[in-house]
Write a protein that holds these residues in place. Structure first.
Motif, PDB file in Angstrom:
ATOM      1  N   LEU A   1       8.583   2.544 -14.792  1.00 38.83           N
ATOM      2  CA  LEU A   1       7.640   1.460 -14.977  1.00 38.83           C
ATOM      3  C   LEU A   1       6.287   1.882 -14.410  1.00 38.83           C
ATOM      4  CD1 LEU A   1       7.470  -1.518 -15.917  1.00 38.83           C
ATOM      5  CD2 LEU A   1       8.000  -2.155 -13.585  1.00 38.83           C
ATOM      6  N   ILE A   2       5.257   1.723 -15.211  1.00 41.42           N
ATOM      7  CA  ILE A   2       3.919   2.110 -14.783  1.00 41.42           C
ATOM      8  C   ILE A   2       3.275   0.957 -14.020  1.00 41.42           C
ATOM      9  CG2 ILE A   2       1.611   2.750 -15.587  1.00 41.42           C
ATOM     10  CD1 ILE A   2       3.019   4.012 -18.042  1.00 41.42           C
ATOM     11  N   MET A   3       2.807   1.251 -12.813  1.00 43.45           N
ATOM     12  CA  MET A   3       2.108   0.252 -12.017  1.00 43.45           C
ATOM     13  C   MET A   3       0.637   0.259 -12.426  1.00 43.45           C
ATOM     14  SD  MET A   3       4.249  -1.174  -9.899  1.00 43.45           S
ATOM     15  CE  MET A   3       3.373  -1.749  -8.467  1.00 43.45           C
ATOM     16  N   THR A   4       0.077  -0.923 -12.606  1.00 47.37           N
ATOM     17  CA  THR A   4      -1.324  -1.039 -12.967  1.00 47.37           C
ATOM     18  C   THR A   4      -2.129  -1.493 -11.747  1.00 47.37           C
ATOM     19  OG1 THR A   4      -1.124  -3.370 -13.564  1.00 47.37           O
ATOM     20  CG2 THR A   4      -0.677  -1.754 -15.309  1.00 47.37           C
ATOM     21  N   LEU A   5      -3.445  -1.442 -11.872  1.00 44.78           N
ATOM     22  CA  LEU A   5      -4.299  -1.973 -10.815  1.00 44.78           C
ATOM     23  C   LEU A   5      -4.006  -3.454 -10.582  1.00 44.78           C
ATOM     24  CD1 LEU A   5      -7.838  -0.409 -11.445  1.00 44.78           C
ATOM     25  CD2 LEU A   5      -6.368  -0.086  -9.457  1.00 44.78           C
ATOM     26  N   GLU A   6      -3.666  -4.163 -11.668  1.00 44.17           N
ATOM     27  CA  GLU A   6      -3.369  -5.591 -11.531  1.00 44.17           C
ATOM     28  C   GLU A   6      -2.070  -5.812 -10.753  1.00 44.17           C
ATOM     29  OE1 GLU A   6      -4.678  -4.198 -14.391  1.00 44.17           O
ATOM     30  OE2 GLU A   6      -6.619  -5.107 -13.939  1.00 44.17           O
ATOM     31  N   ASP A   7      -1.080  -4.916 -10.919  1.00 39.01           N
ATOM     32  CA  ASP A   7       0.140  -4.991 -10.111  1.00 39.01           C
ATOM     33  C   ASP A   7      -0.212  -4.790  -8.632  1.00 39.01           C
ATOM     34  OD1 ASP A   7       2.404  -5.437 -11.917  1.00 39.01           O
ATOM     35  OD2 ASP A   7       1.911  -3.485 -12.747  1.00 39.01           O
ATOM     36  N   ASP A   8      -1.070  -3.791  -8.369  1.00 40.74           N
ATOM     37  CA  ASP A   8      -1.497  -3.541  -6.990  1.00 40.74           C
ATOM     38  C   ASP A   8      -2.271  -4.737  -6.442  1.00 40.74           C
ATOM     39  OD1 ASP A   8      -0.346  -1.027  -7.141  1.00 40.74           O
ATOM     40  OD2 ASP A   8      -2.237   0.014  -7.510  1.00 40.74           O
ATOM     41  N   LEU A   9      -3.135  -5.330  -7.274  1.00 43.22           N
ATOM     42  CA  LEU A   9      -3.938  -6.478  -6.859  1.00 43.22           C
ATOM     43  C   LEU A   9      -3.055  -7.674  -6.516  1.00 43.22           C
ATOM     44  CD1 LEU A   9      -6.759  -7.769  -6.492  1.00 43.22           C
ATOM     45  CD2 LEU A   9      -6.670  -8.372  -8.919  1.00 43.22           C
ATOM     46  N   THR A  10      -2.080  -7.958  -7.369  1.00 43.12           N
ATOM     47  CA  THR A  10      -1.206  -9.108  -7.089  1.00 43.12           C
ATOM     48  C   THR A  10      -0.355  -8.852  -5.841  1.00 43.12           C
ATOM     49  OG1 THR A  10       0.410  -8.319  -8.731  1.00 43.12           O
ATOM     50  CG2 THR A  10      -1.127 -10.026  -9.447  1.00 43.12           C
ATOM     51  N   THR A  11       0.061  -7.613  -5.631  1.00 37.64           N
ATOM     52  CA  THR A  11       0.820  -7.289  -4.420  1.00 37.64           C
ATOM     53  C   THR A  11      -0.040  -7.497  -3.186  1.00 37.64           C
ATOM     54  OG1 THR A  11       2.226  -5.718  -5.591  1.00 37.64           O
ATOM     55  CG2 THR A  11       2.070  -5.452  -3.198  1.00 37.64           C
ATOM     56  N   ALA A  12      -1.280  -7.026  -3.230  1.00 35.92           N
ATOM     57  CA  ALA A  12      -2.196  -7.205  -2.093  1.00 35.92           C
ATOM     58  C   ALA A  12      -2.446  -8.690  -1.842  1.00 35.92           C
ATOM     59  CB  ALA A  12      -3.515  -6.481  -2.360  1.00 35.92           C
ATOM     60  N   ALA A  13      -2.623  -9.469  -2.909  1.00 36.33           N
ATOM     61  CA  ALA A  13      -2.866 -10.912  -2.770  1.00 36.33           C
ATOM     62  C   ALA A  13      -1.635 -11.610  -2.201  1.00 36.33           C
ATOM     63  CB  ALA A  13      -3.252 -11.512  -4.120  1.00 36.33           C
ATOM     64  N   ALA A  14      -0.451 -11.230  -2.674  1.00 36.26           N
ATOM     65  CA  ALA A  14       0.795 -11.864  -2.233  1.00 36.26           C
ATOM     66  C   ALA A  14       1.082 -11.597  -0.760  1.00 36.26           C
ATOM     67  CB  ALA A  14       1.969 -11.397  -3.088  1.00 36.26           C
ATOM     68  N   THR A  15       0.604 -10.458  -0.262  1.00 34.03           N
ATOM     69  CA  THR A  15       0.843 -10.115   1.140  1.00 34.03           C
ATOM     70  C   THR A  15      -0.324 -10.517   2.040  1.00 34.03           C
ATOM     71  OG1 THR A  15       0.033  -7.861   0.750  1.00 34.03           O
ATOM     72  CG2 THR A  15       2.420  -8.221   0.584  1.00 34.03           C
ATOM     73  N   GLY A  16      -1.348 -11.146   1.457  1.00 34.71           N
ATOM     74  CA  GLY A  16      -2.466 -11.627   2.250  1.00 34.71           C
ATOM     75  C   GLY A  16      -3.421 -10.538   2.706  1.00 34.71           C
ATOM     76  N   ASN A  17      -3.465  -9.417   1.990  1.00 34.64           N
ATOM     77  CA  ASN A  17      -4.311  -8.291   2.374  1.00 34.64           C
ATOM     78  C   ASN A  17      -5.679  -8.395   1.695  1.00 34.64           C
ATOM     79  OD1 ASN A  17      -5.516  -5.800   2.850  1.00 34.64           O
ATOM     80  ND2 ASN A  17      -3.589  -4.678   2.714  1.00 34.64           N
ATOM     81  N   ALA A  18      -6.604  -9.136   2.312  1.00 31.02           N
ATOM     82  CA  ALA A  18      -7.921  -9.382   1.725  1.00 31.02           C
ATOM     83  C   ALA A  18      -8.724  -8.094   1.536  1.00 31.02           C
ATOM     84  CB  ALA A  18      -8.712 -10.382   2.573  1.00 31.02           C
ATOM     85  N   ALA A  19      -8.607  -7.164   2.462  1.00 29.95           N
ATOM     86  CA  ALA A  19      -9.361  -5.908   2.348  1.00 29.95           C
ATOM     87  C   ALA A  19      -8.911  -5.125   1.122  1.00 29.95           C
ATOM     88  CB  ALA A  19      -9.186  -5.073   3.619  1.00 29.95           C
ATOM     89  N   ALA A  20      -7.614  -5.074   0.883  1.00 31.91           N
ATOM     90  CA  ALA A  20      -7.099  -4.368  -0.301  1.00 31.91           C
ATOM     91  C   ALA A  20      -7.499  -5.102  -1.577  1.00 31.91           C
ATOM     92  CB  ALA A  20      -5.580  -4.233  -0.219  1.00 31.91           C
ATOM     93  N   VAL A  21      -7.478  -6.429  -1.555  1.00 32.37           N
ATOM     94  CA  VAL A  21      -7.899  -7.214  -2.722  1.00 32.37           C
ATOM     95  C   VAL A  21      -9.344  -6.871  -3.067  1.00 32.37           C
ATOM     96  CG1 VAL A  21      -8.443  -9.561  -3.528  1.00 32.37           C
ATOM     97  CG2 VAL A  21      -6.254  -9.103  -2.399  1.00 32.37           C
ATOM     98  N   GLU A  22     -10.216  -6.892  -2.068  1.00 32.10           N
ATOM     99  CA  GLU A  22     -11.638  -6.572  -2.272  1.00 32.10           C
ATOM    100  C   GLU A  22     -11.791  -5.161  -2.840  1.00 32.10           C
ATOM    101  OE1 GLU A  22     -15.533  -7.280  -2.511  1.00 32.10           O
ATOM    102  OE2 GLU A  22     -14.375  -8.759  -1.406  1.00 32.10           O
ATOM    103  N   TYR A  23     -11.101  -4.203  -2.229  1.00 32.50           N
ATOM    104  CA  TYR A  23     -11.181  -2.806  -2.680  1.00 32.50           C
ATOM    105  C   TYR A  23     -10.726  -2.658  -4.129  1.00 32.50           C
ATOM    106  CZ  TYR A  23     -10.048   2.092  -3.284  1.00 32.50           C
ATOM    107  OH  TYR A  23      -9.967   3.364  -3.794  1.00 32.50           O
TER     108      TYR A  23
END
Length: 126
Positions: free
Chosen positions: A1-23
């Motif tokens: 399964l290919i991970m997309t930037l949107e998968d990474d973004l939703t993971t960062a958002a779900a874990t409350g990582n604002a710095a990663a969301v911004e990046y």
């Protein structure tokens, strides 16, 4: 399964990582893009994380996006979990407090049913 930037973004958002969301948003992730489960970052964000919510909303996240299976919006979710500050922020960014989910419930109905008095009182004034 290919991970997309949107998968990474939703993971960062779900874990409350604002710095990663911004990046991730600065490096090309689409704020309203769907992850492999068909959800946006705002839909899966950690509801108590105001910094994540602010970052997503400032970047143009749609506060009225609906869950495919329940019809719930992020405001429904914030209210269901009792996060009045998140609810307030969503409304500030044009979340519609009158949208109904698939059970015909508005966020204020969910606040009342869930016994979230502070959120209910806030929504009564909107």
């Amino acid at each position: 399964l290919i991970m997309t930037l949107e998968d990474d973004l939703t993971t960062a958002a779900a874990t409350g990582n604002a710095a990663a969301v911004e990046y991730l948003l600065e490096t090309g992730a689409h704020v309203n893009g769907l992850n492999r489960f068909g959800r946006t970052a705002l839909q899966v964000m950690m509801m108590g994380s105001l910094s994540v919510a602010q970052t997503l909303l400032k970047h143009g996240a749609d506060p009225n996006v609906r869950d495919r299976s329940t019809g719930a919006t992020p405001l429904h979710d914030a209210v269901r979990t009792g996060f009045v500050d998140t609810a307030r922020l969503l409304i500030e960014f044009q979340a519609d407090p009158n949208l109904r989910d698939n059970k015909n419930l508005r966020p204020i109905d969910i606040a009342k049913l869930g016994g979230h008095e502070e959120v209910f009182a806030f929504l009564e004034t909107e």
